[in-house]
Each structure stands twice: as structure tokens, then as C-alpha cells.
Enzyme design. Sequence first.
Site, PDB file in Angstrom:
ATOM      1  N   ARG A 112       0.746  -3.830  12.400  1.00  0.00           N
ATOM      2  CA  ARG A 112      -0.268  -4.092  13.406  1.00  0.00           C
ATOM      3  C   ARG A 112       0.128  -5.290  14.264  1.00  0.00           C
ATOM      4  NH1 ARG A 112      -1.686   0.210  12.926  1.00  0.00           N
ATOM      5  NH2 ARG A 112      -3.705   1.116  12.398  1.00  0.00           N
ATOM      6  N   HIS A 151       4.733   1.506  19.423  1.00  0.00           N
ATOM      7  CA  HIS A 151       3.799   1.913  18.376  1.00  0.00           C
ATOM      8  C   HIS A 151       4.025   3.389  18.033  1.00  0.00           C
ATOM      9  CE1 HIS A 151      -0.246   0.556  16.518  1.00  0.00           C
ATOM     10  NE2 HIS A 151       0.376   1.385  15.694  1.00  0.00           N
ATOM     11  N   GLY A 158       0.832  -1.190   0.000  1.00  0.00           N
ATOM     12  CA  GLY A 158       0.000   0.000   0.000  1.00  0.00           C
ATOM     13  C   GLY A 158       0.868   1.241   0.000  1.00  0.00           C
ATOM     14  N   ARG A 159       0.337   2.327   0.566  1.00  0.00           N
ATOM     15  CA  ARG A 159       1.064   3.595   0.559  1.00  0.00           C
ATOM     16  C   ARG A 159       2.384   3.496   1.314  1.00  0.00           C
ATOM     17  NH1 ARG A 159      -4.311   4.688   1.376  1.00  0.00           N
ATOM     18  NH2 ARG A 159      -3.964   4.513   3.612  1.00  0.00           N
ATOM     19  N   ALA A 172       6.023   4.432  15.240  1.00  0.00           N
ATOM     20  CA  ALA A 172       6.578   4.627  13.898  1.00  0.00           C
ATOM     21  C   ALA A 172       6.022   5.864  13.202  1.00  0.00           C
ATOM     22  CB  ALA A 172       6.335   3.387  13.046  1.00  0.00           C
ATOM     23  N   GLU A 215      -1.003  -4.927  22.868  1.00  0.00           N
ATOM     24  CA  GLU A 215      -1.737  -3.667  22.732  1.00  0.00           C
ATOM     25  C   GLU A 215      -3.243  -3.901  22.753  1.00  0.00           C
ATOM     26  OE1 GLU A 215      -0.174  -0.885  19.659  1.00  0.00           O
ATOM     27  OE2 GLU A 215       1.298  -2.473  19.352  1.00  0.00           O
TER      28      GLU A 215
END
Length: 333
Positions: free
Chosen positions: A241, A293, A159-160, A295, A270
Site C-alpha cells: 500500500r 499498482h 499474511g497470505r 502486482a 494514489e
Amino acid sequence: MSPKTRRVVVTQRFFDAATIAFLEANGCEVIVADLPPGQADGDLAPEALHGLLTGADGWIVGHARVTHDLLAALPDLKVISRRGVGYERIDLEAVRDLGRVACIAAGGNDASVADHAIAMMLALGRRFRESQANMLSGNWSILMGSDLYRKTVGIIGLGRIGRSLVQRLQGFEARILVHGAGRDPDYAAANNIAHVSLSELLAASDYVSLHAPLTPETRFLINAETLARMKPTAYLINTARGGLVDDQALLEALRNGTIAGAGLDTFMSESDPDYRPVSEALLALPNVVATPHAAASSREGLDRTNRVAAMNVVAVLDGETPPAACVVADGRA
């Protein structure tokens, strides 16, 4: 209060003044939740969220669970806008059924997360954590590391963020393998990318970087079986994730030398507190580089995602539609 003023509640930290000014200039009253130190909106009980959001027209949210019951109790709420790109904690069916709109901040944090993935690759290959720990204990001997230059990098999910990573890897003259949806022959040819099966990617890659969404199909995509297909000299990077990786299986693989190391920005704990001991055991390993988490959390990245999230809110409150890449559910007639 002007009758045109719309109430927008922000339950995220690090919401910049320029974005607040943008919302105010577009007729919004902005309320930034005062969360206790160390607490995120994902830690708030539904009752606390309801108290913060009563009367709100728009909600800029982090990791809170957006449930049917919560939305039903907030009849004024028209738009839920994530400052981020994941939306697995939003009940999209409820959003549609109740006539609301849910958005993500598409494109806001691509560069930040891709930079973070590269940083983890370099830190692991050059053994930064181990070297500094040795030096602190008085041992200044050199540990032999490995280059990212001309290595094979497997990207799961193009993806992006995956494409931003591809752009950065060109400078390292890396061989790039990709597995996942979104095949584009022209893009692949222009960037010297090979689309391969998951088994091929795992067996050939020196670094495996995860950039897939968390879905029922991708949950525990990296498990004992898939880890065993990787090279013993390979590194796993997860900036996507928690839940894509079976953290217990990863812990055992790192302890047993099945793979060489891991860069982890996301953890199962998480979303499932029962995994907290596993996370702590991973953090203690010398061949793990970890962040909480974080990034996407550069100053620049947060400013960009704040602005995209705010623009989505304004668009919906103005009766318009945000960019297609940002809309994940639209229940308006």
C-alpha cells in the site's frame, strides 16, 4: 425481469466472461461500468458512483471510496465486494451501522503479488533497467549485479501474500526474517523463519518486502529513520500500500545512496495528488523499478479475484455468509 434477478454492478476493468456467467447463473443481472480509458472507479465522483449504483443489490468495487453518505443514498445495496484485499477506503462503521456487508477477495491474488515481489527483487539485483537503458544508448558494457540466491529477505507482514512469498523464497535458499503480527511457531520452524524486531530486520536484510495493511500504526512505517537502518546495498520492495512508505524520505534515501534501490508498485500519490511530483521523481531514478499498482493484475490473478468477489456477492444475496477470511464488516442483524 424475473423477480429473483438481483442487480450487480461492477466498477472494475478486466471482469471476465466466465465470472459474469457465474453471476447470471445465480440469478444476477450484471452491469459492468463503461469507464473512460485511463480512469478507475477511484477517480469517480460520488455523484457518478451514485448514478451507476442506483438500484443495485451488489457492488463489485475496485478503489472507490465507500462512504457513509454514499451507502445511505443506496438503500437497495446489500453487499460491497472488493476485487482485492485492501479495505482502507471502505467505511466499515458505516457498513455495519447501515446493515450492509463488506467483503474482500481473500486468497485470489496472493500468488500474483508474491510473483511480482520476486520479479522486482530479481530486476533490481540484476540491474535490468540500468542495463537496458545503457544498451539503448549504445553502451553494451556489463553492469555487475547481485543474486537473490542465499540472500537475507525481510518480510514485514506475514499474511497470505507474505506466506506465498516465503514459499517462493525457499527455492532461492534465502534466509527469511519476519516482523509483524501472526506468529505461528510451527509454521516458522517448518519454513526456517526467524521472527525479529523491525530494527533487526532492517539492519540485516538485503531485500525488505512490505506486505502489511495500511493502518494508522503502519502509516509511514518506512521513513527517514527506518531507511537509515537499512544496508546501503539493500533494496526496498513495496507491493502492498502507498502510505506504508514516506515517498519523500525514500526519494532522498535513493538519491543519497542510503539504500541501493526500490521496487515500487504503490505510491502515496494514489491517494494524495500532492505527492505526484515525488512519484515522478522516483520513476526517473535508474535504481527504481516501478509498476502502476499492477502486482495483482495478471490474467490468472484477476480471474481468481473476480470469482471470489462474485462468490461473496452471491452468498450475501442468498442470505448466507461468505468465508470468514473474506468478510470485513457484516451489519446484518
